[in-house]
Design a protein around this motif. Structure first.
Motif, mmCIF file in Angstrom:
data_model
loop_
_atom_site.group_PDB
_atom_site.id
_atom_site.type_symbol
_atom_site.label_atom_id
_atom_site.label_comp_id
_atom_site.label_asym_id
_atom_site.label_seq_id
_atom_site.Cartn_x
_atom_site.Cartn_y
_atom_site.Cartn_z
ATOM 1 N N SER A 1 0.837 -1.191 0.000
ATOM 2 C CA SER A 1 0.000 0.000 0.000
ATOM 3 C C SER A 1 0.874 1.243 0.000
ATOM 4 O O SER A 1 1.702 1.431 0.897
ATOM 5 C CB SER A 1 -0.892 -0.018 1.239
ATOM 6 O OG SER A 1 -1.658 1.145 1.309
ATOM 7 N N GLU B 1 0.303 14.988 -7.851
ATOM 8 C CA GLU B 1 0.222 13.548 -8.082
ATOM 9 C C GLU B 1 1.529 12.931 -7.587
ATOM 10 O O GLU B 1 2.592 13.513 -7.779
ATOM 11 C CB GLU B 1 0.063 13.326 -9.591
ATOM 12 C CG GLU B 1 -0.021 11.934 -10.070
ATOM 13 C CD GLU B 1 -0.128 11.883 -11.601
ATOM 14 O OE1 GLU B 1 0.330 10.880 -12.150
ATOM 15 O OE2 GLU B 1 -0.625 12.836 -12.230
ATOM 16 N N PRO C 1 1.416 5.296 0.378
ATOM 17 C CA PRO C 1 0.747 6.313 1.175
ATOM 18 C C PRO C 1 -0.094 7.226 0.286
ATOM 19 O O PRO C 1 0.205 7.408 -0.890
ATOM 20 C CB PRO C 1 1.907 7.090 1.796
ATOM 21 C CG PRO C 1 3.017 6.926 0.811
ATOM 22 C CD PRO C 1 2.848 5.537 0.248
ATOM 23 N N SER C 2 -1.134 7.773 0.888
ATOM 24 C CA SER C 2 -1.896 8.788 0.164
ATOM 25 C C SER C 2 -1.021 10.026 0.053
ATOM 26 O O SER C 2 0.007 10.149 0.734
ATOM 27 C CB SER C 2 -3.175 9.130 0.930
ATOM 28 O OG SER C 2 -2.838 9.816 2.138
ATOM 29 N N LEU C 3 -1.412 10.950 -0.796
ATOM 30 C CA LEU C 3 -0.657 12.190 -0.942
ATOM 31 C C LEU C 3 -0.567 12.914 0.406
ATOM 32 O O LEU C 3 0.482 13.433 0.771
ATOM 33 C CB LEU C 3 -1.312 13.071 -2.009
ATOM 34 C CG LEU C 3 -0.483 14.178 -2.614
ATOM 35 C CD1 LEU C 3 0.880 13.697 -3.087
ATOM 36 C CD2 LEU C 3 -1.218 14.826 -3.768
ATOM 37 N N GLU C 4 -1.636 12.896 1.170
ATOM 38 C CA GLU C 4 -1.641 13.545 2.489
ATOM 39 C C GLU C 4 -0.664 12.859 3.440
ATOM 40 O O GLU C 4 0.066 13.505 4.189
ATOM 41 C CB GLU C 4 -3.058 13.547 3.095
ATOM 42 C CG GLU C 4 -4.051 14.424 2.356
ATOM 43 C CD GLU C 4 -4.540 13.816 1.034
ATOM 44 O OE1 GLU C 4 -4.528 12.571 0.870
ATOM 45 O OE2 GLU C 4 -4.921 14.598 0.144
ATOM 46 N N GLU C 5 -0.632 11.508 3.437
ATOM 47 C CA GLU C 5 0.305 10.773 4.287
ATOM 48 C C GLU C 5 1.746 11.056 3.867
ATOM 49 O O GLU C 5 2.634 11.191 4.704
ATOM 50 C CB GLU C 5 0.034 9.270 4.212
ATOM 51 C CG GLU C 5 -1.267 8.855 4.871
ATOM 52 C CD GLU C 5 -1.635 7.412 4.554
ATOM 53 O OE1 GLU C 5 -2.144 6.744 5.466
ATOM 54 O OE2 GLU C 5 -1.422 6.966 3.402
#
Length: 143
Positions: free
Chosen positions: A7, A33, A9-13
């Protein structure tokens, strides 16, 4: 490990692990992105100029190194680190205002080295700079 079995990370993470107050923040770099194979971010020309009022070549290199290093970091996420070993840039034209966009595309995502090509364009889509960055990737230090 393939991207499909881990997984990312999201952009925020991802932004949460970049220290606040660092060069990314000072340069006004905003991520659009982020994945190991492709990263996109913008940066204002204002505040990142040289004495003639044009985008500083070093600012383009900061944008390129940021994108390439984060791409390499995502490649070894989690538990790895990326350390820049080489960057080169060719400046094709200048910009005096607006936003520039950096688009990093992976050239090679290996076990020890990652390389990205970064193209910096102006708001009209004209190429301002072409850069290549190579990062050494390795496990993060324990503890």
């Amino acid at each position: 490990m393939s991207e499909s079995t881990r997984s990312l990370p999201s952009l925020e993470e991802l932004l949460a692990v970049i220290p606040g107050g660092g060069l990314v923040e000072r340069m006004g770099i905003e991520f659009v992105e982020a994945a190991p194979e492709r990263l996109v971010a913008t940066m204002p020309v204002e505040g990142n100029t040289q004495v003639a009022g044009l985008l500083h070549g070093g600012a383009s290199c900061v944008l390129a190194e940021t994108l390439g290093s984060i791409g390499a970091l995502l490649h070894v996420w989690p538990g790895g680190q990326a350390l820049g070993t080489d960057i080169n840039a060719t400046h094709h034209r200048s910009a005096s205002s607006g936003l520039v966009t950096g688009t990093a595309t992976a050239i090679s995502l290996g076990r020890t080295l990652c390389s990205h090509e970064v193209v910096v364009t102006d708001e009209a889509g004209r190429r301002l700079c072409t850069a290549r960055i190579t990062n050494l990737v390795r496990p993060a230090p324990a503890g």
